[in-house]
Design a protein around this motif. Structure first.
Motif, PDB file in Angstrom:
ATOM      1  N   ALA A 116      45.925  31.043  45.281  1.00  0.00           N
ATOM      2  CA  ALA A 116      44.418  30.990  44.418  1.00  0.00           C
ATOM      3  C   ALA A 116      44.473  33.119  44.094  1.00  0.00           C
ATOM      4  O   ALA A 116      44.913  33.642  44.804  1.00  0.00           O
ATOM      5  CB  ALA A 116      43.659  31.576  45.992  1.00  0.00           C
ATOM      6  N   GLN A 117      43.735  33.850  44.098  1.00  0.00           N
ATOM      7  CA  GLN A 117      43.795  35.123  43.931  1.00  0.00           C
ATOM      8  C   GLN A 117      42.299  35.355  43.255  1.00  0.00           C
ATOM      9  O   GLN A 117      41.832  34.832  42.433  1.00  0.00           O
ATOM     10  CB  GLN A 117      44.575  35.668  42.538  1.00  0.00           C
ATOM     11  N   SER A 118      42.314  37.227  44.126  1.00  0.00           N
ATOM     12  CA  SER A 118      41.330  38.315  43.472  1.00  0.00           C
ATOM     13  C   SER A 118      41.973  39.182  42.750  1.00  0.00           C
ATOM     14  O   SER A 118      42.529  39.874  43.419  1.00  0.00           O
ATOM     15  CB  SER A 118      39.972  37.528  44.825  1.00  0.00           C
ATOM     16  N   PRO A 119      40.677  39.406  41.781  1.00  0.00           N
ATOM     17  CA  PRO A 119      41.570  40.859  41.311  1.00  0.00           C
ATOM     18  C   PRO A 119      41.749  41.867  42.192  1.00  0.00           C
ATOM     19  O   PRO A 119      40.171  42.108  43.272  1.00  0.00           O
ATOM     20  CB  PRO A 119      40.642  41.061  40.078  1.00  0.00           C
TER      21      PRO A 119
ATOM     22  N   ASP B 158      46.454  40.471  44.825  1.00  0.00           N
ATOM     23  CA  ASP B 158      47.044  41.233  43.631  1.00  0.00           C
ATOM     24  C   ASP B 158      46.543  42.190  43.347  1.00  0.00           C
ATOM     25  O   ASP B 158      45.657  42.699  43.953  1.00  0.00           O
ATOM     26  CB  ASP B 158      45.185  40.179  43.144  1.00  0.00           C
TER      27      ASP B 158
ATOM     28  N   ALA C 154      42.848  42.323  45.186  1.00  0.00           N
ATOM     29  CA  ALA C 154      42.412  41.859  46.692  1.00  0.00           C
ATOM     30  C   ALA C 154      43.328  41.221  47.003  1.00  0.00           C
ATOM     31  O   ALA C 154      43.608  40.034  46.549  1.00  0.00           O
ATOM     32  CB  ALA C 154      40.597  41.354  46.800  1.00  0.00           C
TER      33      ALA C 154
ATOM     34  N   GLN D  77      43.666  37.380  49.073  1.00  0.00           N
ATOM     35  CA  GLN D  77      42.954  36.229  48.741  1.00  0.00           C
ATOM     36  C   GLN D  77      43.278  34.629  49.471  1.00  0.00           C
ATOM     37  O   GLN D  77      44.634  34.867  49.629  1.00  0.00           O
ATOM     38  CB  GLN D  77      42.694  35.797  47.220  1.00  0.00           C
TER      39      GLN D  77
END
Length: 211
Positions: A94-97, A162, A99, A101
């Motif tokens: 999972a990834q958050s732009p 990310d 940030a 995660q």
């Protein structure tokens, strides 16, 4: 390519922990590049892909890693390939732009992943984690994200960050995720019955000559 089965109980347990699940990627085992077991082999979409042990690129950065191993067919892994790698061990990417995660491998899955990809801590025996940099999920040229998979030595315990990061220095504890397509014809061992079959064919040839 000769693929050996899992090298430890923890490595094997990742495949057996949830037998009801059918991951998109399949963990095949390990193979050798510079030394036995320094490749983790994962089947992705019907193709065997080899991920290089992170300790071989630990602390030297992307450019130096590609200079050292690109001639052997390795390229910098992208987010999709890292997601498939994690999927093969039974947990989700999972990834958050821009940030951090958090991701959630079980303790067994994390141990199997670290055992396979390499413990990149500069102080083995004190910490236990795998840190790996890969191509930016947004496809920004020259940008790199990274992950940490651990059993408690990262904060959060396991995560994907990310961000634009160059994995050089930082106490030398970040490797670079390099991957290549496995050779389809290299060093495939013969089945156990093959020598007998070849011996039989040779005997037939001798009989024909005598006839």
């Amino acid at each position: 390519m000769f693929i050996r089965p899992a090298r430890t109980a923890a490595f094997a347990a990742a495949c057996l922990l949830f037998p009801g699940l059918a991951p998109a990627a399949t963990l095949l085992g390990e193979a050798a590049y510079l030394s036995p077991g320094d490749l983790t082999v994962v089947e992705i979409g019907g193709t065997a892909m080899e991920f290089l042990d992170l300790t071989l690129t630990q602390g030297i950065g992307v450019a130096a890693s590609l200079a050292a191993h690109g001639g052997a067919g390795f390229t910098l892994a992208d987010a999709a390939q890292v997601a498939e790698l994690m999927d093969a061990f039974g947990f989700a990417y999972a990834q958050s732009p821009g940030a951090v995660q958090e991701i959630f491998p079980t303790s067994v899955q994390a141990a199997a992943f670290i055992d396979a990809l390499g413990n990149t801590t500069p102080t083995p025996g004190t910490n236990y984690y795998a840190l790996g940099a890969f191509a930016d999920p947004a496809g920004i040229d020259g940008a790199h994200s990274y992950f940490c998979v651990s059993q408690g030595d990262c904060g959060p315990t396991s995560f994907v960050y990310d961000r634009d990061y160059e994995p050089v220095g930082w106490a030398g504890n970040v490797g670079v995720v390099l991957v290549r397509e496995a050779s389809a014809a290299a060093d495939v061992p013969l089945p156990a019955a093959a020598p007998l079959m070849l011996l039989g064919l040779g005997a037939l040839g001798l009989l024909r000559r005598k006839g």
